[in-house]
Every structure is written in structure tokens, then in C-alpha cells.
Design a protein around this motif. Structure first.
Motif, short mmCIF file in Angstrom:
data_model
loop_
_atom_site.label_atom_id
_atom_site.label_comp_id
_atom_site.label_asym_id
_atom_site.label_seq_id
_atom_site.Cartn_x
_atom_site.Cartn_y
_atom_site.Cartn_z
N THR A 10 0.85 -1.19 0.00
CA THR A 10 0.00 0.00 0.00
C THR A 10 0.89 1.24 0.00
OG1 THR A 10 -0.11 0.14 2.41
CG2 THR A 10 -1.82 -1.16 1.32
N VAL A 30 -5.62 6.30 -0.10
CA VAL A 30 -4.83 5.12 0.22
C VAL A 30 -4.98 4.13 -0.92
CG1 VAL A 30 -4.52 3.18 1.81
CG2 VAL A 30 -5.13 5.44 2.71
N ARG A 81 -4.01 0.43 -2.72
CA ARG A 81 -3.51 -0.93 -2.51
C ARG A 81 -3.10 -1.48 -3.87
NH1 ARG A 81 -6.61 -6.19 0.08
NH2 ARG A 81 -4.95 -7.66 -0.38
N ALA A 115 -7.87 1.58 -1.99
CA ALA A 115 -7.94 0.43 -1.08
C ALA A 115 -9.36 -0.10 -0.93
CB ALA A 115 -7.37 0.81 0.28
#
Length: 201
Positions: free
Chosen positions: A141, A158, A160, A181
Motif C-alpha cells: 500500500t 490510500v 492498494r 484500497a
């Protein structure tokens, strides 16, 4: 249907045939809509590298985008509900056939490079296969600021990512899917289909 109420005849309306017709039309419409949605979501576009050392298929509605890094392919999903769009990138590097690097060496180099990303965090790794070759898949991440301009507020996102690394006779390949994410789990099926489509003749 005729009934009797006292001395008078009562006519009862029969709706069964009309109800059946409406139900049948509704079921057909739902089936057609489901098939159309499935076809749209599973339609793919093919990619072949310039030297024909790699082939794969990705969702047809994803669009090509420019990249600051040296990549064979970079496409994104314009329908992603975030300022940061789900992105697939493919990189190819030449290797020395007489002294090919191990997957662990390639992974260590990538982790070192990725550590420069804001908020980078390595989540894990697993051995797998891509195009019949032994490969390693890594999850990590990081954080991006999609709009970094004064007076244009935007919250950081964020991200991922999952990266597949594998080696052929003359090249190493890196296939990376990065997504917000919150969206990543939903993309597992699409990512599996992309990886299953990879050919490295």
C-alpha cells in the motif's frame, strides 16, 4: 368465471393469464439486462508488446494513459469512483541470460524502489505462476495526492497494489494493478482474468 350471489350472477375477472405474461416479460428483461452487464464487464481488449514477448487481455472499457516511467502498457478504469483511478501497468526489463536474477533479487530491488512512495507499506508475498512461469506476487500500500494544486482541495487516497514478477529467457516482467484500497477486493476477479490471459512465448 361465473359465480352465484343470491339470485344474481357474479362475473369474476380472471387475471392469471395477464399476470403470467407480465411476469414472463419482466423475467426476460432481467435476463437480457444481466447478460448485457456480464458481456460488458467481461469484454476485453488485447495487448501485444512491440517485440511480441508478452500478450495479455484487459477490460475493454479501460483507457490508455501516459506514464512518467518506462512502461509497455498503462491503462486505467475511468469508472473508478475516486480521483485516483484503478490502474494496470506492465514493465519489461532486459536481463543477462547467462546470469539471470532470482525472483527474490528482483523483489528486493522493487521493494527498495517502492519504499520511496509516500506511506509505503509492504503487506506480503506469495509464489504463483504467470504464463506458465514461476512468479512472485506482492501486495503493498501507499498514499497518493491525486490533485496537488493550490486552492484545489482533495483528500489523499490510500492505494492498494498487487504486483506480479516473473522472468523469461531474456526479460523480467512486472504486472502491477493499483486501486483505491476500498475498491481492491472488488477487483480480484478482474485481476485474476488478466493474469490468466498472460502469454509470454
Amino acid at each position: 368465471m361465473i359465480g352465484q350471489l343470491g339470485n344474481e350472477r357474479v362475473w369474476r375477472v380472471r387475471f392469471w393469464n395477464k399476470d403470467l405474461g407480465v411476469a414472463l416479460v419482466t423475467a426476460l428483461a432481467l435476463l437480457a439486462g444481466t447478460l448485457l452487464m456480464w458481456r460488458t464487464e467481461t469484454a476485453t481488449r488485447s495487448f501485444v508488446s512491440p517485440d511480441a514477448t508478452l500478450r495479455l487481455a484487459y477490460p475493454a472499457h479501460w483507457v490508455s494513459v501516459d506514464s512518467l516511467s518506462d512502461v509497455l502498457l498503462k491503462v486505467e478504469d475511468p469508472q473508478t469512483a475516486s480521483l485516483f483511478k484503478t490502474t494496470l501497468s506492465v514493465e519489461q526489463r532486459d536481463i543477462d541470460p547467462a546470469n539471470p536474477p532470482t525472483l527474490q533479487e528482483l523483489l528486493d530491488r522493487r521493494v527498495e524502489d517502492r519504499s520511496l512512495l509516500t506511506g509505503y507499506h509492504f503487506l506480503g508475498e506469495a509464489e504463483t505462476t504467470v504464463a506458465g512461469q514461476r512468479a512472485i506476487a506482492t501486495d503493498f500500500t501507499y498514499v497518493v495526492q491525486p490533485i496537488d494544486e493550490p486552492r484545489r482541495p482533495a483528500l489523499p487516497v490510500v492505494v492498494r497494489a498487487r504486483e506480479y514478477i516473473f522472468v523469461t529467457a531474456n526479460h523480467s516482467f512486472y504486472l502491477t494493478l493499483a486501486a483505491p484500497a476500498a475498491e481492491f477486493d472488488r477487483l480480484e476477479g478482474a485481476l485474476a482474468r488478466i493474469i490468466a490471459s498472460v502469454e509470454a512465448p
